[in-house]
Scaffold this motif. Structure first.
Motif, PDB file in Angstrom:
ATOM      1  N   PRO A  16       7.212  60.258 -18.483  1.00  0.00           N
ATOM      2  CA  PRO A  16       7.801  58.918 -18.375  1.00  0.00           C
ATOM      3  C   PRO A  16       7.042  58.044 -17.379  1.00  0.00           C
ATOM      4  O   PRO A  16       6.455  58.531 -16.411  1.00  0.00           O
ATOM      5  CB  PRO A  16       9.228  59.202 -17.892  1.00  0.00           C
ATOM      6  N   ALA A  18       8.219  56.241 -15.131  1.00  0.00           N
ATOM      7  CA  ALA A  18       8.800  56.325 -13.785  1.00  0.00           C
ATOM      8  C   ALA A  18       8.114  57.395 -12.944  1.00  0.00           C
ATOM      9  O   ALA A  18       8.009  57.259 -11.718  1.00  0.00           O
ATOM     10  CB  ALA A  18      10.301  56.600 -13.866  1.00  0.00           C
ATOM     11  N   ASP A 134      14.479  65.494 -12.476  1.00  0.00           N
ATOM     12  CA  ASP A 134      15.459  64.861 -13.362  1.00  0.00           C
ATOM     13  C   ASP A 134      14.782  64.072 -14.481  1.00  0.00           C
ATOM     14  O   ASP A 134      15.278  64.012 -15.606  1.00  0.00           O
ATOM     15  CB  ASP A 134      16.360  63.915 -12.559  1.00  0.00           C
ATOM     16  N   LEU A 135      13.649  63.436 -14.154  1.00  0.00           N
ATOM     17  CA  LEU A 135      12.967  62.559 -15.108  1.00  0.00           C
ATOM     18  C   LEU A 135      12.051  63.313 -16.071  1.00  0.00           C
ATOM     19  O   LEU A 135      11.768  62.825 -17.167  1.00  0.00           O
ATOM     20  CB  LEU A 135      12.141  61.510 -14.355  1.00  0.00           C
ATOM     21  N   GLU A 198      16.720  54.818 -11.547  1.00  0.00           N
ATOM     22  CA  GLU A 198      17.214  56.188 -11.608  1.00  0.00           C
ATOM     23  C   GLU A 198      17.986  56.431 -12.896  1.00  0.00           C
ATOM     24  O   GLU A 198      18.816  55.602 -13.292  1.00  0.00           O
ATOM     25  CB  GLU A 198      18.109  56.465 -10.400  1.00  0.00           C
ATOM     26  N   PRO A 199      17.740  57.563 -13.589  1.00  0.00           N
ATOM     27  CA  PRO A 199      18.464  57.831 -14.835  1.00  0.00           C
ATOM     28  C   PRO A 199      19.929  58.155 -14.556  1.00  0.00           C
ATOM     29  O   PRO A 199      20.280  58.686 -13.500  1.00  0.00           O
ATOM     30  CB  PRO A 199      17.737  59.053 -15.403  1.00  0.00           C
TER      31      PRO A 199
END
Length: 403
Positions: A16, A18, A134-135, A198-199
């Motif tokens: 991603p 990010a 997390d990403l 942030e997801p």
């Protein structure tokens, strides 16, 4: 070592945007930090009159402080169910400490600035690493951590290069260089604040209360704690890079060029972190860790030799390759073995144990340097690495036992 997710050799790794932005944030902050840190041992000894033992103590306390704070910040990010705010706070504190180095008139002021800087690193470190986990899509964590580490290390290359250029331009004016370091640090804060979103976390991964409760720590599991043990022993074999800077000066390198030592190390670190991160998604991690230890032993032996600065640079280059081979790999292993809702805590505890090992290793290195010389310091590092290499097969076997 813990079994890892694998992808087929032909699988393309798509990360991603990010994660790339987080890497750029790390790059900018490392430019800022390494402009100072590549010169700080020389500033302490040459300008403020500190000893090598004091340099080792400052570096060990600084890194240990950062890693202790990571336990609190990582656990807090789990308890809140959010990561980004803590990361922004940590980067902002790191940027704010840069002027203190420029104004320092005593060793105590440098120690204060270094500790505050590392508190900032501690606040941001575990939440940022948990955010990367997390990403990252499944099966790409090795690549994700390798990419972030590579970009981080590019900054660690550019920082010493910029510091060296400004030292040449400004006739070895340490304080002027320290003031310039404020700019990239401020840019890093702005990029994180406005460039990373942030997801949303699934309901089952929302705030978990106090993650440091005994029953919550038990949920981390045996494979995770085995990774922590391996990381701690690795750190005992690798003390602060401040001693690489001192060794280069001792070998006869010009004062203004000494920051290039850190640039050489970090070029190799940046060049190897991402490729080895991708390899870590495909092959046995214990084999890569063992190879990294062999490279560290070769580095220590080169640095311990009585050769001139070209031999020292060869040892520094091997040190950087070792870092690229192992640091992202250990981070990926933490992410793989920790529950998703306890990743912040997991990174924090891992870094706490590693920080205590770093404190011990750096203090021992400084004492050996002052009392027995630089050769004894690096030979001792090689000895710790060899002992770790001998114990690695047992650690790999233990990690594969049923929990």
């Amino acid at each position: 070592m813990p079994k890892l997710p694998t992808t087929s050799p032909g699988t393309a790794v798509r990360l991603p945007a990010a994660i790339w932005i987080l890497g750029l944030v790390s790059l900018l902050m490392d430019v800022s930090s390494e402009m100072i840190h590549s010169l700080l041992p020389l500033f302490l000894i040459g300008t403020l009159g500190a000893s090598a033992t004091y340099v080792g103590l400052i570096e060990g306390l600084a890194e240990a402080t950062a890693l202790v704070v990571k336990v609190v910040s990582g656990s807090l990010s789990d308890a809140l169910g959010r990561r980004k705010g803590l990361a922004v706070l940590g980067y902002a504190l790191g940027a704010a400490t840069k002027p203190v180095f420029a104004l320092a008139s005593s060793v105590g002021m440098v120690l204060t600035a270094r500790l505050l800087d590392r508190v900032g690193k501690g606040i941001r470190g575990a939440p940022r690493d948990a955010l990367v986990a997390d990403l990252a899509p499944p099966g790409t964590r090795g690549a994700a951590f390798g990419l972030r580490q590579s970009l981080d290390t590019v900054g660690a290359v550019l920082g010493p290069l910029l510091g060296s250029a400004l030292m040449l331009l400004w006739a070895n004016d340490f304080r002027a260089v320290f003031w310039v370091a404020l700019l990239p640090g401020s840019l890093a804060v702005a990029l994180l604040l406005f460039g990373v979103h942030e997801p949303a976390r699934p309901a089952r991964q929302q705030a978990v209360g106090n993650p440091l409760r005994r029953e919550r720590l038990r949920q981390l599991g045996r494979p995770y704690w085995q990774v922590v043990a391996v990381g701690a022993v690795f750190t005992l074999a690798r003390f602060s890079e401040a001693f690489l800077v001192l060794r280069a000066q001792q070998a006869g390198m010009r004062l203004a060029l000494v920051p290039l030592v850190m640039a050489v190390m970090n070029v190799l670190y940046a060049a190897t972190a991402y490729p080895f991160g991708r390899l870590a998604d495909r092959f046995a991690r214990s084999h890569l860790l063992a190879l990294g230890l062999v490279v560290l032993i070769a580095s220590d032996l080169s640095l311990a030799s009585a050769g001139g600065w070209p031999v020292v640079l060869a040892g520094v280059a091997l040190w950087g390759i070792h870092m690229g081979m192992t640091q992202g790999l250990l981070a990926a292993m933490v992410a793989d073995t920790a529950p998703a809702d306890l990743r912040g805590t997991a990174f924090g505890m891992f870094n706490l144990v590693s920080g205590l090992a770093m404190l011990a290793a750096s203090v021992i290195a400084g004492l050996l340097w002052d009392r027995l010389g630089s050769t004894a310091t690096f030979l001792t590092g090689a000895g710790f690495a060899a002992l770790t290499l001998l114990g690695l097969p047992y650690a790999a076997h233990a990690s594969n036992r049923p929990g």
